[in-house]
Design a protein around this motif. Structure first.
Motif, PDB file in Angstrom:
ATOM      1  N   MET A   1      -2.358  12.447 -12.358  1.00  0.00           N
ATOM      2  CA  MET A   1      -3.018  11.828 -11.216  1.00  0.00           C
ATOM      3  C   MET A   1      -2.036  11.812 -10.054  1.00  0.00           C
ATOM      4  N   ARG A   2      -2.540  12.090  -8.877  1.00  0.00           N
ATOM      5  CA  ARG A   2      -1.740  12.025  -7.649  1.00  0.00           C
ATOM      6  C   ARG A   2      -2.282  10.904  -6.784  1.00  0.00           C
ATOM      7  N   MET A   3      -1.392  10.261  -6.003  1.00  0.00           N
ATOM      8  CA  MET A   3      -1.812   9.170  -5.133  1.00  0.00           C
ATOM      9  C   MET A   3      -1.301   9.395  -3.726  1.00  0.00           C
ATOM     10  N   ARG A   4      -2.079   8.894  -2.764  1.00  0.00           N
ATOM     11  CA  ARG A   4      -1.718   8.953  -1.353  1.00  0.00           C
ATOM     12  C   ARG A   4      -1.698   7.527  -0.820  1.00  0.00           C
ATOM     13  N   PHE A   5      -0.590   7.127  -0.179  1.00  0.00           N
ATOM     14  CA  PHE A   5      -0.437   5.805   0.410  1.00  0.00           C
ATOM     15  C   PHE A   5      -1.510   5.583   1.461  1.00  0.00           C
ATOM     16  N   LEU A   6      -2.199   4.437   1.381  1.00  0.00           N
ATOM     17  CA  LEU A   6      -3.196   4.081   2.379  1.00  0.00           C
ATOM     18  C   LEU A   6      -2.688   3.021   3.334  1.00  0.00           C
ATOM     19  N   GLY A   7      -1.999   2.018   2.801  1.00  0.00           N
ATOM     20  CA  GLY A   7      -1.496   0.978   3.680  1.00  0.00           C
ATOM     21  C   GLY A   7      -1.086  -0.264   2.931  1.00  0.00           C
ATOM     22  N   SER A   8      -0.448  -1.157   3.687  1.00  0.00           N
ATOM     23  CA  SER A   8       0.060  -2.404   3.143  1.00  0.00           C
ATOM     24  C   SER A   8       0.089  -3.443   4.248  1.00  0.00           C
ATOM     25  N   THR A   9       0.025  -4.702   3.886  1.00  0.00           N
ATOM     26  CA  THR A   9       0.197  -5.777   4.859  1.00  0.00           C
ATOM     27  C   THR A   9       1.561  -6.420   4.708  1.00  0.00           C
ATOM     28  N   ALA A  12       8.437  -3.939   4.857  1.00  0.00           N
ATOM     29  CA  ALA A  12       9.338  -3.029   4.133  1.00  0.00           C
ATOM     30  C   ALA A  12       8.707  -2.408   2.894  1.00  0.00           C
ATOM     31  N   GLY A  13       7.391  -2.144   2.944  1.00  0.00           N
ATOM     32  CA  GLY A  13       6.733  -1.436   1.853  1.00  0.00           C
ATOM     33  C   GLY A  13       6.567  -2.220   0.571  1.00  0.00           C
ATOM     34  N   ALA A  14       6.710  -3.529   0.624  1.00  0.00           N
ATOM     35  CA  ALA A  14       6.516  -4.341  -0.576  1.00  0.00           C
ATOM     36  C   ALA A  14       5.023  -4.499  -0.855  1.00  0.00           C
ATOM     37  N   CYS A  15       4.695  -5.234  -1.865  1.00  0.00           N
ATOM     38  CA  CYS A  15       3.302  -5.448  -2.263  1.00  0.00           C
ATOM     39  C   CYS A  15       2.618  -6.411  -1.320  1.00  0.00           C
ATOM     40  N   PRO A  16       1.312  -6.435  -1.240  1.00  0.00           N
ATOM     41  CA  PRO A  16       0.364  -5.523  -1.877  1.00  0.00           C
ATOM     42  C   PRO A  16       0.196  -4.236  -1.083  1.00  0.00           C
ATOM     43  N   THR A  17      -0.106  -3.180  -1.791  1.00  0.00           N
ATOM     44  CA  THR A  17      -0.264  -1.855  -1.199  1.00  0.00           C
ATOM     45  C   THR A  17      -1.454  -1.175  -1.862  1.00  0.00           C
ATOM     46  N   LEU A  18      -2.173  -0.378  -1.093  1.00  0.00           N
ATOM     47  CA  LEU A  18      -3.307   0.375  -1.622  1.00  0.00           C
ATOM     48  C   LEU A  18      -3.019   1.873  -1.547  1.00  0.00           C
ATOM     49  N   TYR A  19      -3.497   2.593  -2.569  1.00  0.00           N
ATOM     50  CA  TYR A  19      -3.347   4.041  -2.657  1.00  0.00           C
ATOM     51  C   TYR A  19      -4.695   4.650  -3.003  1.00  0.00           C
ATOM     52  N   PRO A  55      -4.795  -9.442   0.033  1.00  0.00           N
ATOM     53  CA  PRO A  55      -5.351 -10.121   1.205  1.00  0.00           C
ATOM     54  C   PRO A  55      -6.616  -9.415   1.715  1.00  0.00           C
ATOM     55  N   ARG A  56      -7.600 -10.184   2.099  1.00  0.00           N
ATOM     56  CA  ARG A  56      -8.859  -9.646   2.627  1.00  0.00           C
ATOM     57  C   ARG A  56      -8.605  -8.705   3.807  1.00  0.00           C
ATOM     58  N   GLU A  57      -7.638  -9.053   4.679  1.00  0.00           N
ATOM     59  CA  GLU A  57      -7.399  -8.218   5.866  1.00  0.00           C
ATOM     60  C   GLU A  57      -6.894  -6.821   5.500  1.00  0.00           C
ATOM     61  N   LEU A  58      -6.188  -6.687   4.383  1.00  0.00           N
ATOM     62  CA  LEU A  58      -5.743  -5.358   3.949  1.00  0.00           C
ATOM     63  C   LEU A  58      -6.946  -4.526   3.528  1.00  0.00           C
ATOM     64  N   LEU A  59      -7.831  -5.096   2.749  1.00  0.00           N
ATOM     65  CA  LEU A  59      -9.016  -4.352   2.316  1.00  0.00           C
ATOM     66  C   LEU A  59      -9.882  -3.953   3.504  1.00  0.00           C
ATOM     67  N   THR A  60     -10.053  -4.859   4.446  1.00  0.00           N
ATOM     68  CA  THR A  60     -10.861  -4.570   5.634  1.00  0.00           C
ATOM     69  C   THR A  60     -10.231  -3.467   6.475  1.00  0.00           C
ATOM     70  N   ARG A  61      -8.932  -3.554   6.680  1.00  0.00           N
ATOM     71  CA  ARG A  61      -8.232  -2.548   7.503  1.00  0.00           C
ATOM     72  C   ARG A  61      -8.297  -1.181   6.855  1.00  0.00           C
ATOM     73  N   ILE A  62      -8.063  -1.121   5.559  1.00  0.00           N
ATOM     74  CA  ILE A  62      -8.081   0.171   4.858  1.00  0.00           C
ATOM     75  C   ILE A  62      -9.502   0.731   4.832  1.00  0.00           C
ATOM     76  N   ALA A  63     -10.501  -0.112   4.638  1.00  0.00           N
ATOM     77  CA  ALA A  63     -11.886   0.370   4.652  1.00  0.00           C
ATOM     78  C   ALA A  63     -12.215   1.002   5.995  1.00  0.00           C
ATOM     79  N   ARG A  64     -11.832   0.357   7.078  1.00  0.00           N
ATOM     80  CA  ARG A  64     -12.070   0.936   8.409  1.00  0.00           C
ATOM     81  C   ARG A  64     -11.328   2.251   8.582  1.00  0.00           C
ATOM     82  N   GLN A  65     -10.095   2.288   8.114  1.00  0.00           N
ATOM     83  CA  GLN A  65      -9.264   3.490   8.230  1.00  0.00           C
ATOM     84  C   GLN A  65      -9.878   4.649   7.457  1.00  0.00           C
ATOM     85  N   VAL A  66     -10.295   4.397   6.243  1.00  0.00           N
ATOM     86  CA  VAL A  66     -10.864   5.449   5.405  1.00  0.00           C
ATOM     87  C   VAL A  66     -12.173   5.955   6.001  1.00  0.00           C
TER      88      VAL A  66
END
Length: 86
Positions: A1-9, A12-19, A55-66
């Protein structure tokens, strides 16, 4: 499986992060939920599964981005729907 970074809130790249994966799924990197009362609210947890708080704002931001991204930048899926990670 390969993953592509989507974003984080996080800083310095710590958690939480979505791929996004090449399987048409999303991977969540974050701190594991350990609160017993919260874990009791989960349904049908299989061996090897866990819960991660995001965080809800991370999911919302990534959904808009995608949704606005060019589909050529995303991993392809067979019909546009997420597939099982089996």
């Amino acid at each position: 499986m390969r993953m592509r970074f989507l974003g984080s809130t996080s800083e310095a790249g710590a958690c939480p992060t979505l791929y996004e994966t090449d399987r048409g799924t999303i991977v969540v990197q974050g701190l594991q939920v350990t609160d017993a009362e919260a874990l009791a609210d989960l349904r049908d947890v299989l061996d090897g599964e866990g819960a991660v708080e995001v965080p809800r704002e991370l999911l919302t931001r990534i959904a808009r981005q995608v949704l606005r991204d060019d589909p050529a930048n995303a991993f392809p899926t067979s019909d546009g729907a997420p597939t099982a990670t089996g």
